[in-house]
Motif scaffolding. Structure first.
Motif, PDB file in Angstrom:
ATOM      1  N   ASP A  74       0.813  -1.214   0.000  1.00 28.42           N
ATOM      2  CA  ASP A  74       0.000   0.000   0.000  1.00 28.42           C
ATOM      3  C   ASP A  74       0.845   1.263   0.000  1.00 28.42           C
ATOM      4  OD1 ASP A  74      -2.365  -1.398  -0.006  1.00 28.42           O
ATOM      5  OD2 ASP A  74      -2.549  -1.430   2.169  1.00 28.42           O
ATOM      6  N   ASN A  75       2.093   1.145   0.431  1.00 25.77           N
ATOM      7  CA  ASN A  75       2.968   2.310   0.522  1.00 25.77           C
ATOM      8  C   ASN A  75       4.068   2.295  -0.530  1.00 25.77           C
ATOM      9  OD1 ASN A  75       2.203   3.695   3.318  1.00 25.77           O
ATOM     10  ND2 ASN A  75       2.119   1.488   3.604  1.00 25.77           N
ATOM     11  N   PHE A  76       4.666   1.122  -0.752  1.00 24.47           N
ATOM     12  CA  PHE A  76       5.768   1.006  -1.703  1.00 24.47           C
ATOM     13  C   PHE A  76       5.529  -0.216  -2.591  1.00 24.47           C
ATOM     14  CE2 PHE A  76       7.444   2.718   2.346  1.00 24.47           C
ATOM     15  CZ  PHE A  76       7.724   4.012   1.917  1.00 24.47           C
ATOM     16  N   PRO A  77       4.571  -0.118  -3.525  1.00 23.28           N
ATOM     17  CA  PRO A  77       4.204  -1.295  -4.328  1.00 23.28           C
ATOM     18  C   PRO A  77       5.311  -1.795  -5.235  1.00 23.28           C
ATOM     19  CG  PRO A  77       3.178   0.694  -5.200  1.00 23.28           C
ATOM     20  CD  PRO A  77       3.789   1.075  -3.892  1.00 23.28           C
ATOM     21  N   ASN A  78       6.318  -0.962  -5.495  1.00 24.87           N
ATOM     22  CA  ASN A  78       7.398  -1.364  -6.393  1.00 24.87           C
ATOM     23  C   ASN A  78       8.600  -1.936  -5.659  1.00 24.87           C
ATOM     24  OD1 ASN A  78       6.177   1.509  -7.580  1.00 24.87           O
ATOM     25  ND2 ASN A  78       6.290  -0.134  -9.078  1.00 24.87           N
ATOM     26  N   ASN A  79       8.537  -2.008  -4.329  1.00 22.64           N
ATOM     27  CA  ASN A  79       9.698  -2.397  -3.535  1.00 22.64           C
ATOM     28  C   ASN A  79       9.495  -3.719  -2.796  1.00 22.64           C
ATOM     29  OD1 ASN A  79      10.635   0.072  -4.352  1.00 22.64           O
ATOM     30  ND2 ASN A  79      10.715   0.990  -2.320  1.00 22.64           N
ATOM     31  N   GLU A  80      10.544  -4.507  -2.783  1.00 21.27           N
ATOM     32  CA  GLU A  80      10.613  -5.706  -1.944  1.00 21.27           C
ATOM     33  C   GLU A  80      11.480  -5.338  -0.744  1.00 21.27           C
ATOM     34  OE1 GLU A  80      11.648 -10.474  -2.545  1.00 21.27           O
ATOM     35  OE2 GLU A  80      12.250  -8.993  -4.048  1.00 21.27           O
ATOM     36  N   ARG A 134      17.825  -2.245   6.865  1.00 21.05           N
ATOM     37  CA  ARG A 134      16.720  -2.437   5.929  1.00 21.05           C
ATOM     38  C   ARG A 134      17.307  -2.805   4.571  1.00 21.05           C
ATOM     39  NH1 ARG A 134      14.984   1.212   2.242  1.00 21.05           N
ATOM     40  NH2 ARG A 134      16.006   2.909   3.380  1.00 21.05           N
ATOM     41  N   ALA A 135      16.776  -3.865   3.961  1.00 27.51           N
ATOM     42  CA  ALA A 135      17.162  -4.261   2.607  1.00 27.51           C
ATOM     43  C   ALA A 135      15.977  -3.997   1.693  1.00 27.51           C
ATOM     44  CB  ALA A 135      17.543  -5.740   2.562  1.00 27.51           C
ATOM     45  N   THR A 136      16.211  -3.268   0.582  1.00 22.90           N
ATOM     46  CA  THR A 136      15.144  -2.938  -0.350  1.00 22.90           C
ATOM     47  C   THR A 136      15.603  -3.189  -1.781  1.00 22.90           C
ATOM     48  OG1 THR A 136      14.243  -1.239   1.131  1.00 22.90           O
ATOM     49  CG2 THR A 136      13.588  -1.113  -1.174  1.00 22.90           C
ATOM     50  N   ARG A 137      14.725  -3.812  -2.556  1.00 16.23           N
ATOM     51  CA  ARG A 137      15.005  -4.040  -3.974  1.00 16.23           C
ATOM     52  C   ARG A 137      13.769  -3.669  -4.784  1.00 16.23           C
ATOM     53  NH1 ARG A 137      16.603 -10.017  -5.899  1.00 16.23           N
ATOM     54  NH2 ARG A 137      14.522 -10.457  -5.047  1.00 16.23           N
ATOM     55  N   LYS A 138      13.978  -2.866  -5.823  1.00 16.96           N
ATOM     56  CA  LYS A 138      12.864  -2.482  -6.685  1.00 16.96           C
ATOM     57  C   LYS A 138      12.542  -3.621  -7.647  1.00 16.96           C
ATOM     58  CE  LYS A 138      13.128   2.541  -6.550  1.00 16.96           C
ATOM     59  NZ  LYS A 138      11.914   2.589  -5.745  1.00 16.96           N
ATOM     60  N   VAL A 139      11.255  -3.952  -7.727  1.00 11.92           N
ATOM     61  CA  VAL A 139      10.821  -4.977  -8.680  1.00 11.92           C
ATOM     62  C   VAL A 139      10.203  -4.339  -9.909  1.00 11.92           C
ATOM     63  CG1 VAL A 139      10.513  -6.771  -6.951  1.00 11.92           C
ATOM     64  CG2 VAL A 139       8.634  -5.205  -7.427  1.00 11.92           C
ATOM     65  N   ALA A 149      -1.207  -2.954 -11.966  1.00 10.44           N
ATOM     66  CA  ALA A 149       0.076  -3.400 -12.484  1.00 10.44           C
ATOM     67  C   ALA A 149       1.093  -3.502 -11.380  1.00 10.44           C
ATOM     68  CB  ALA A 149       0.552  -2.419 -13.562  1.00 10.44           C
ATOM     69  N   ALA A 150       1.074  -2.509 -10.480  1.00  8.11           N
ATOM     70  CA  ALA A 150       2.037  -2.545  -9.386  1.00  8.11           C
ATOM     71  C   ALA A 150       1.791  -3.728  -8.486  1.00  8.11           C
ATOM     72  CB  ALA A 150       1.941  -1.242  -8.587  1.00  8.11           C
ATOM     73  N   LYS A 151       0.535  -4.045  -8.242  1.00  2.47           N
ATOM     74  CA  LYS A 151       0.242  -5.185  -7.387  1.00  2.47           C
ATOM     75  C   LYS A 151       0.740  -6.476  -7.999  1.00  2.47           C
ATOM     76  CE  LYS A 151      -3.755  -3.345  -4.903  1.00  2.47           C
ATOM     77  NZ  LYS A 151      -5.182  -3.453  -4.669  1.00  2.47           N
ATOM     78  N   SER A 152       0.620  -6.577  -9.325  1.00  2.00           N
ATOM     79  CA  SER A 152       1.071  -7.812  -9.953  1.00  2.00           C
ATOM     80  C   SER A 152       2.568  -7.969  -9.836  1.00  2.00           C
ATOM     81  CB  SER A 152       0.658  -7.826 -11.420  1.00  2.00           C
ATOM     82  OG  SER A 152       1.301  -6.781 -12.124  1.00  2.00           O
TER      83      SER A 152
END
Length: 441
Positions: free
Chosen positions: A75-81, A105-110, A199-202
């Motif tokens: 809901d806040n960062f749909p493009n981030n893992e 914190r580890a973050t990766r953009k999908v 699209a972001a959710k997918s």
């Protein structure tokens, strides 16, 4: 019976808060990523944290994992893992010293905002478009230009006959026929405003589809959009500083704490009604001790009363759900065990002259990597200690392994969830951790 009966004054109704409570169990519940103790795992096993993240800042020796949390926030960062980690030093001389507990914190953009990756979804949206309907007429065209096949031009002829731009990034999809720029990067058309959301959710489902009821899924709480960046970056990101020291081998670490998997439920509390004082009861003021004038309230007494007030509130709140090991509320407010220590003065508005809040920036140091305000996300509470140290007598560091002495560990994260912009690149960030230690008598 006396009209003022304490038993009859308790209301058995319950209220639910916005805080998610984490409970530990040796059995795998649903989420196999989130856990207390044990060994850490990484989003990308080929990209562990920088080697110096493993070490205590006091003794420079490897620390032990306290918490790993699957922290996706669609809901806040749909493009981030996302994934969160808390490490602590088990050595006695390092207790109560800054840097003996560290958080990452580890973050990766999908995918990138506005540029969803999945192609099949675009095709599905264009299927109802009447433009592609003429495509079945394409087979007769080669009959009008039979010699074209000698020059290998058949494919081009059929694509042109389908009214699609041969320079388009997605020939035959109907995008060019709809007036799209064939040289532009693929992005949602202006009228299709809601398109980025599905699209972001997918894109996010690639990381969470196997965890239908995981801790991370239960954290999907709608929150206000992240605040805009305000501040100055003062620190280079690990990925921009070049070659990093490798993460140490397991043999370099002390024996890990016992591993427990996590489940989550929203906090519920009973709501006792406020007791009323009967009319036949009078309250008389307490007499002051006049001997030597020592009955006056001293500053020390005021300090201790404030300390007791915070600790009583902390203890009573935890007592509603005594098995909880962590409290999660992204952009929420942590539960403080003291208002008078360094962390309490930072985070409790009354003791910081009302100048700070946990969500407004200023209460926690801003992100050193991008300058955005930090916000509260999760905290460990004392029951986690009894779980982690179960069966550790005589294990690890001998006399130096004195056990943990913290009351709560508060984890603040970058409100923008800053990360490398390149899709698939993993970014590591050290975040702010506020430790409230047990009070010593």
């Amino acid at each position: 019976m006396d009209p003022y009966d304490s038993d009859s004054s308790v209301d058995e109704d319950f209220t639910e808060t916005g805080v998610l409570l984490g409970y530990a169990d040796e059995e795998v519940i649903e989420d196999t990523i989130s856990h207390l103790g044990g060994w850490p795992s990484w989003i990308d096993e080929n990209t562990p944290p920088p080697g110096d993240y493993a070490n205590c800042k006091v003794c420079n020796s490897p620390m032990l994992l306290l918490l790993e949390l699957h922290g996706d926030l669609p809901d806040n960062f749909p493009n981030n893992e996302r994934r969160l980690y808390i490490f602590g030093c088990p050595r006695k001389p390092c207790n109560r010293k800054p840097g003996s507990i560290r958080a990452y914190r580890a973050t990766r953009k999908v995918s990138l905002p506005g540029l969803p990756l999945p192609q099949p979804q675009k095709v599905e949206k264009k299927k109802p478009d009447p433009k592609p309907e003429p495509e079945p007429v394409a087979p007769p065209k080669p009959k009008l230009d039979l010699g074209a096949s000698l020059f290998g031009a058949t494919a081009l002829t059929s694509s042109v006959s389908a009214n699609s731009n041969p320079f388009s990034l997605t020939p035959g999809s109907g995008a060019a026929a709809a007036g799209a720029n064939p040289f532009a990067m693929p992005k949602p058309a202006t009228p299709a405003g809601p398109a980025p959301t599905p699209a972001a959710k997918s894109s996010t489902t690639t990381s969470t589809s196997a965890l239908a009821e995981s801790f991370a899924d239960k954290v999907r709480i709608s929150s206000p959009a992240p605040a805009s960046t305000s501040g100055t970056a003062t620190k280079q990101t690990p990925e921009s500083t070049g070659v990093q020291a490798p993460w140490p081998a397991q043999s370099a670490f002390p024996a890990p704490y016992k591993k427990y998997f996590l489940d989550a439920e929203y906090e519920t509390m009973s709501r006792p009604s406020t007791p009323t004082i009967p009319e036949n009861v009078t309250v008389e003021p307490m007499e002051e001790d006049s001997a030597g004038g020592e009955g006056n309230v001293e500053l020390k007494d005021t300090f201790e009363s404030e300390m007791d007030k915070a600790f009583m509130k902390f203890s009573m709140r935890l007592a509603h759900n005594p098995e909880q090991v962590l409290r999660y509320e992204y952009r929420g407010t942590p539960l403080l065990s003291s208002y008078t220590d360094q962390v309490g003065k930072r985070l409790h508005p009354e003791h910081s002259a009302g100048r700070v809040t946990t969500t407004g920036g200023g209460s926690m140091p801003p992100c050193e990597y991008c300058g955005a305000p930090r916000v509260f996300e999760v905290q460990l509470v004392p029951h986690a200690i009894s779980m982690l140290e179960d069966g550790r007598e005589g294990v690890g560091l001998g006399e130096g392994d004195a056990g943990m002495e913290w009351g709560t560990i508060i984890f603040g994260v970058c409100g923008q969830d800053c990360a490398p912009e390149k899709i698939g690149q993993l970014g590591w960030r050290e975040e702010w951790v506020g430790v409230q230690w047990e009070e010593t008598k």
